[in-house]
Design an enzyme around this catalytic site. Structure first.
Site, PDB file in Angstrom:
ATOM      1  N   HIS A  62      10.686 -19.388 -24.809  1.00 51.00           N
ATOM      2  CA  HIS A  62      10.619 -19.111 -23.362  1.00 51.00           C
ATOM      3  C   HIS A  62      12.023 -19.067 -22.759  1.00 51.00           C
ATOM      4  CE1 HIS A  62       6.475 -20.178 -23.996  1.00 51.00           C
ATOM      5  NE2 HIS A  62       6.798 -21.412 -24.319  1.00 51.00           N
ATOM      6  N   HIS A  92      18.261 -25.719 -19.343  1.00 47.69           N
ATOM      7  CA  HIS A  92      17.878 -24.381 -19.805  1.00 47.69           C
ATOM      8  C   HIS A  92      18.123 -23.405 -18.667  1.00 47.69           C
ATOM      9  CE1 HIS A  92      14.372 -25.986 -17.714  1.00 47.69           C
ATOM     10  NE2 HIS A  92      14.243 -24.750 -17.286  1.00 47.69           N
ATOM     11  N   HIS A  94      16.950 -19.464 -16.664  1.00 44.18           N
ATOM     12  CA  HIS A  94      16.004 -18.364 -16.401  1.00 44.18           C
ATOM     13  C   HIS A  94      16.858 -17.186 -15.958  1.00 44.18           C
ATOM     14  CE1 HIS A  94      12.557 -21.265 -16.195  1.00 44.18           C
ATOM     15  NE2 HIS A  94      13.509 -22.067 -15.769  1.00 44.18           N
ATOM     16  N   GLU A 104      14.648 -18.320 -10.100  1.00 47.16           N
ATOM     17  CA  GLU A 104      13.258 -18.694  -9.766  1.00 47.16           C
ATOM     18  C   GLU A 104      13.168 -18.988  -8.269  1.00 47.16           C
ATOM     19  OE1 GLU A 104      11.974 -21.606 -12.926  1.00 47.16           O
ATOM     20  OE2 GLU A 104      10.993 -19.726 -13.429  1.00 47.16           O
ATOM     21  N   HIS A 117      18.577 -24.952 -14.928  1.00 53.82           N
ATOM     22  CA  HIS A 117      17.803 -26.152 -14.594  1.00 53.82           C
ATOM     23  C   HIS A 117      18.212 -27.313 -15.485  1.00 53.82           C
ATOM     24  CE1 HIS A 117      14.325 -23.535 -12.868  1.00 53.82           C
ATOM     25  NE2 HIS A 117      15.288 -23.764 -11.973  1.00 53.82           N
ATOM     26  N   THR A 197       8.157 -25.175 -13.376  1.00 54.20           N
ATOM     27  CA  THR A 197       7.922 -23.755 -13.095  1.00 54.20           C
ATOM     28  C   THR A 197       7.368 -23.033 -14.330  1.00 54.20           C
ATOM     29  OG1 THR A 197      10.117 -23.037 -13.818  1.00 54.20           O
ATOM     30  CG2 THR A 197       9.881 -23.738 -11.502  1.00 54.20           C
ATOM     31  N   THR A 198       7.116 -23.819 -15.401  1.00 57.04           N
ATOM     32  CA  THR A 198       6.462 -23.252 -16.584  1.00 57.04           C
ATOM     33  C   THR A 198       5.253 -24.135 -16.883  1.00 57.04           C
ATOM     34  OG1 THR A 198       7.634 -24.656 -18.156  1.00 57.04           O
ATOM     35  CG2 THR A 198       8.704 -22.583 -17.544  1.00 57.04           C
TER      36      THR A 198
HETATM   37  N1  LIG Z   1      11.549 -24.678 -15.469  1.00 57.69           N
HETATM   38  S1  LIG Z   1      11.425 -26.264 -15.283  1.00 57.69           S
HETATM   39  O1  LIG Z   1      12.727 -26.876 -15.140  1.00 57.69           O
HETATM   40  O2  LIG Z   1      10.505 -26.521 -14.193  1.00 57.69           O
HETATM   41  C1  LIG Z   1      10.721 -26.939 -16.709  1.00 57.69           C
HETATM   42  N2  LIG Z   1      11.263 -27.954 -17.412  1.00 57.69           N
HETATM   43  C2  LIG Z   1      10.447 -28.221 -18.432  1.00 57.69           C
HETATM   44  C3  LIG Z   1       9.399 -27.358 -18.361  1.00 57.69           C
HETATM   45  N3  LIG Z   1       9.580 -26.548 -17.295  1.00 57.69           N
HETATM   46 ZN   LIG Z   2      13.404 -24.061 -15.589  1.00 59.99          ZN
END
Ligand SMILES: NS(=O)(=O)c1ncc[nH]1
Ligand SMILES: [Zn+2]
Length: 259
Positions: A62, A92, A94, A104, A117, A197-198
Site C-alpha cells: 500500500h 510512510h 501517500h 490525503e 505520516h 486513513t487505511t
Molecule cells: N494512513 S495512516 O497513518 O492513517 C495509517 N497508519 C497505519 C495504518 N494507516
Molecule cells: Zn498514512
C-alpha cells in the site's frame, strides 16, 4: 480479496468490509483554516527522535514504510493536544501520479503532491500498538505535506533505498535514520480527532497536521512511483501511485489551530 486503491477495491468500496468507513470521525478531512478554532491552550509539539531506533524500510503493498524500535521512549512526540508522550512506530507516505494531488488531507480544497505520516502510539495507557490502535486516544499521527520544488537535501536517504523494496512484501535494513530531518522549520499545526486513513480505519487517531509543507523535487517524488503495489511474481505490473484516501465528512468535529 484484499483492499487497495483501484476502482474495485479502492476507498469507495472499503465500507463493505469496514463499515466504520462511514463513521463519525473518519480521516482524512478537508481542513478549512478560517473555520479552525485558534486555541491558546494548545502548546507547541515536541519531537524527540533517536536515530538508533530506526529498523527497516519495506513495501507493504500500500505504501513504503520505515519501522522503528518502539520498546521504550527513545523516539516520542509530546505536547500540543497530547496528554502524554506517544511512541514512534513507523512512518510512510501517500502520493499521486502528478503534482497537484496525492496528499490525503487538503487545505481549503487544495491538495499537495504527497503526505508523510509519522504514526505514534500511547504506550502510557496501552500495552501494545495493536491495543492502542483500537482506543479513541490510542494513536497520534503527525501529518506533513510535501510540495514539489527543489530537491529535499535528506529525502535521498529514503529514495536511494526504494529500489530495494520495489515489490510488495520486500524489506531491507534501514538503520541510523532520524526522521527529524524530514520536518519543516515551523511546527504550527491543526489538530482534530480522526481515524486511520487505511483499513481497518480505526477511529483512534489524534491528528496533528503541520501547516508548513516540506519541499521535494519531482524527480524525488518520481522515485516513489517506481514502487509496485504488486509482488515480484505477480504477472501484472501495478505502479504504486494514487495511494491516498479522499477527504471524508467532518460531521460534528472541530478543527483546532495552534498559534
Ligand atoms: N494512513 S495512516 O497513518 O492513517 C495509517 N497508519 C497505519 C495504518 N494507516
Ligand atoms: Zn498514512
Amino acid at each position: 480479496h484484499h483492499w487497495g486503491y483501484g476502482k474495485e477495491d479502492g476507498p469507495s468500496a472499503w465500507h463493505r468490509q469496514y463499515p466504520v468507513a462511514k463513521g463519525n470521525r473518519q480521516s482524512p478531512i478537508d481542513i478549512i483554516p478560517d473555520e479552525a478554532r485558534r486555541d491558546s491552550s494548545l502548546g507547541p509539539i515536541f519531537l524527540k527522535y533517536d536515530r538508533c531506533t530506526s529498523l527497516n524500510i519495506s513495501n507493504n503493498g500500500h505504501s513504503v514504510v520505515v519501522e522503528f524500535n518502539d520498546s521504550d521512549d527513545r523516539s516520542v512526540i509530546q505536547g500540543g493536544p497530547l496528554d502524554n508522550p506517544y511512541r514512534l512506530k513507523q512512518f510512510h507516505f501517500h502520493w499521486g501520479e502528478k503534482g497537484c494531488e496525492g496528499s490525503e488531507h487538503t487545505v481549503a480544497g487544495v491538495g499537495y503532491a504527497s503526505e508523510l505520516h509519522l504514526v505514534h502510539w500511547n504506550a502510557v495507557k496501552y500495552k501494545t500498538f495493536e491495543e492502542a490502535a483500537t482506543a479513541p486516544d490510542g494513536l497520534a499521527v503527525l501529518g506533513i505535506f510535501l510540495e514539489v520544488g527543489d530537491d529535499h537535501r535528506w529525502l535521498h536517504m529514503i529514495t536511494d533505498a526504494l529500489y530495494m523494496v520495489k515489490f510488495k512484501g520486500s524489506s531491507t535494513d534501514f538503520k541510523g535514520f532520524n526522521p527529524k530531518c524530514l520536518l519543516p522549520s515551523n511546527l504550527h499545526y491543526w489538530t482534530y480527532l480522526g481515524s486511520l486513513t487505511t483499513p481497518p480505519l480505526h477511529e483512534s487517531v489524534i491528528w496533528i497536521v503541520l501547516k508548513e509543507p516540506i519541499v521535494v523535487s519531482d524527480k524525488q517524488l518520481g522515485m516513489f512511483r517506481l514502487l509496485q503495489f504488486s509482488g515480484e511474481e505477480d504477472g501484472r505490473r501495478m505502479r504504486m501511485e494514487n495511494n491516498f484516501r479522499p477527504p471524508q465528512p467532518l460531521k460534528e468535529r472541530l478543527v483546532r489551530s495552534s498559534n
